[in-house]
Design a protein around this motif. Structure first.
Motif, PDB file in Angstrom:
ATOM      1  N   VAL A   1       0.851  -1.190   0.000  1.00  0.00           N
ATOM      2  CA  VAL A   1       0.000   0.000   0.000  1.00  0.00           C
ATOM      3  C   VAL A   1       0.884   1.236   0.000  1.00  0.00           C
ATOM      4  N   TYR A   2       0.630   2.146  -0.925  1.00  0.00           N
ATOM      5  CA  TYR A   2       1.304   3.438  -0.940  1.00  0.00           C
ATOM      6  C   TYR A   2       0.362   4.460  -0.320  1.00  0.00           C
ATOM      7  N   LEU A   3       0.826   5.163   0.724  1.00  0.00           N
ATOM      8  CA  LEU A   3       0.010   6.175   1.375  1.00  0.00           C
ATOM      9  C   LEU A   3       0.123   7.473   0.596  1.00  0.00           C
ATOM     10  N   SER A   4      -1.007   7.900   0.026  1.00  0.00           N
ATOM     11  CA  SER A   4      -0.982   9.025  -0.906  1.00  0.00           C
ATOM     12  C   SER A   4      -2.313   9.767  -0.879  1.00  0.00           C
TER      13      SER A   4
ATOM     14  N   GLY B   1      -4.892   8.502  -3.293  1.00  0.00           N
ATOM     15  CA  GLY B   1      -5.374   7.139  -3.170  1.00  0.00           C
ATOM     16  C   GLY B   1      -6.850   7.022  -2.847  1.00  0.00           C
ATOM     17  N   ARG B   2      -7.276   5.783  -2.740  1.00  0.00           N
ATOM     18  CA  ARG B   2      -8.647   5.458  -2.346  1.00  0.00           C
ATOM     19  C   ARG B   2      -8.860   5.866  -0.888  1.00  0.00           C
ATOM     20  N   PRO B   3      -9.956   6.566  -0.574  1.00  0.00           N
ATOM     21  CA  PRO B   3     -10.181   6.984   0.812  1.00  0.00           C
ATOM     22  C   PRO B   3     -10.259   5.789   1.761  1.00  0.00           C
TER      23      PRO B   3
ATOM     24  N   ILE C   1      -3.758   4.424  -0.833  1.00  0.00           N
ATOM     25  CA  ILE C   1      -4.779   4.764   0.158  1.00  0.00           C
ATOM     26  C   ILE C   1      -4.525   6.168   0.670  1.00  0.00           C
ATOM     27  N   SER C   2      -5.599   6.924   0.826  1.00  0.00           N
ATOM     28  CA  SER C   2      -5.554   8.269   1.388  1.00  0.00           C
ATOM     29  C   SER C   2      -6.325   8.291   2.700  1.00  0.00           C
ATOM     30  N   ILE C   3      -5.814   9.039   3.690  1.00  0.00           N
ATOM     31  CA  ILE C   3      -6.568   9.177   4.935  1.00  0.00           C
ATOM     32  C   ILE C   3      -7.356  10.480   4.970  1.00  0.00           C
TER      33      ILE C   3
ATOM     34  N   ALA D   1       0.559   5.945   7.645  1.00  0.00           N
ATOM     35  CA  ALA D   1       0.913   4.555   7.925  1.00  0.00           C
ATOM     36  C   ALA D   1       0.558   4.193   9.355  1.00  0.00           C
ATOM     37  N   ALA D   2       0.846   5.101  10.293  1.00  0.00           N
ATOM     38  CA  ALA D   2       0.503   4.853  11.695  1.00  0.00           C
ATOM     39  C   ALA D   2      -1.002   4.744  11.871  1.00  0.00           C
ATOM     40  N   VAL D   3      -1.755   5.549  11.124  1.00  0.00           N
ATOM     41  CA  VAL D   3      -3.219   5.472  11.188  1.00  0.00           C
ATOM     42  C   VAL D   3      -3.701   4.116  10.695  1.00  0.00           C
TER      43      VAL D   3
END
Length: 260
Positions: free
Chosen positions: A85-88, A91-93, A131-133, A145-147
């Motif tokens: 997973v790339y945190l971006s 990305g997908r919410p 994935i986006s937060i 990533a921590a989330v």
């Protein structure tokens, strides 16, 4: 479950994962978090991991080879397949439903970008999903990533002392309304009386049916007030509609408005 995190700041990720639910789960052997620094796999005296973008423009872009080598090392550390997973922000919410899907996997490999991002060729070759937060930009992928680690870990069996804690969370599946539709109800603890207010009497009476009804009403009302887009009133079961109307009537009474 195993989390591998490719990051320029593995100490930061380790520190975040060392506290609370995730920290206790690691102590009990229920999950593990491992950091991989691409700078350790970079060549040259300066261990460069970034370079200027082709086409010009500000900032720097993370290079392919150090990241690719770090990912390969992380993959090879455990025989189980790793979902990358790339945190971006592109990305997908991240939703609770997606968290449940990720929690069913034995391994996650989280790639944290920095600077202007990561060479697109590396993403196309190595990453399974982005994935986006949230719709905002951070300095890097370490906080997301921590989330992800925290949200996923608490759904793994045995991580929480009481499994019902996760079932009752906001955005968890609701048997009457479908996936992730209601916010959580309010919660109270001792003392029952306080200068800031008293605990609702229904929670002190020991009538479990009435407590469940009150909590359901509060969850419906809170969702209606704070996240109305989550609530399709036309699709509510009849009892939920009655509870929501009771909540609205009580709200109007508290505000001194005439009941509708």
């Amino acid at each position: 479950m195993r989390f591998d995190v490719v990051t320029l700041f593995p100490e930061f990720v380790a520190a975040c994962a060392g506290f609370g639910v995730v920290g206790r789960a690691q102590e009990r052997g229920l999950l593990s978090v491992h950091g991989w620094n691409p700078r350790d796999y970079a060549e040259g005296n300066y261990r460069r991991v970034d370079d200027r973008p082709f086409g010009g423009g500000p900032g720097m872009v993370m290079m392919i080879e150090p990241l690719r080598a770090a990912i390969a090392a992380a993959r090879g550390a455990d025989p189980r397949p790793a979902h990358v997973v790339y945190l971006s922000p592109q990305g997908r919410p991240l939703t609770q439903a997606r968290v449940r899907e990720l929690a069913a996997r034995p391994r996650l490999l989280l790639l944290c970008g920095r600077y202007e991002g990561v060479d697109e060729r590396l993403l196309a070759a190595e990453v399974d999903e982005e994935i986006s937060i949230g719709d905002y930009v951070l300095s890097g992928g370490e906080l997301p990533a921590a989330v992800v680690i925290d949200a996923v870990a608490r759904l793994r069996e045995g991580v929480l002392n009481d499994a019902e804690s996760a079932v009752q969370d906001s955005f968890e599946d609701d048997p009457a309304l479908g996936p992730g539709r209601l916010l959580d109800c309010p919660h109270y603890t001792r003392p029952p009386q306080h200068p800031l207010g008293d605990v609702p009497a229904v929670l002190l009476g020991g009538n479990h049916a009435e407590i469940a009804r009150w909590r359901r009403m509060q969850a419906l009302g809170r969702t209606w007030q704070r996240r109305p887009e989550l609530l399709d009133e036309a699709a509510l079961p009849a009892e939920d509609r009655r509870l929501l109307e009771a909540y609205r009537a009580a709200l109007s009474a508290d505000a001194g408005d005439p009941e509708p």
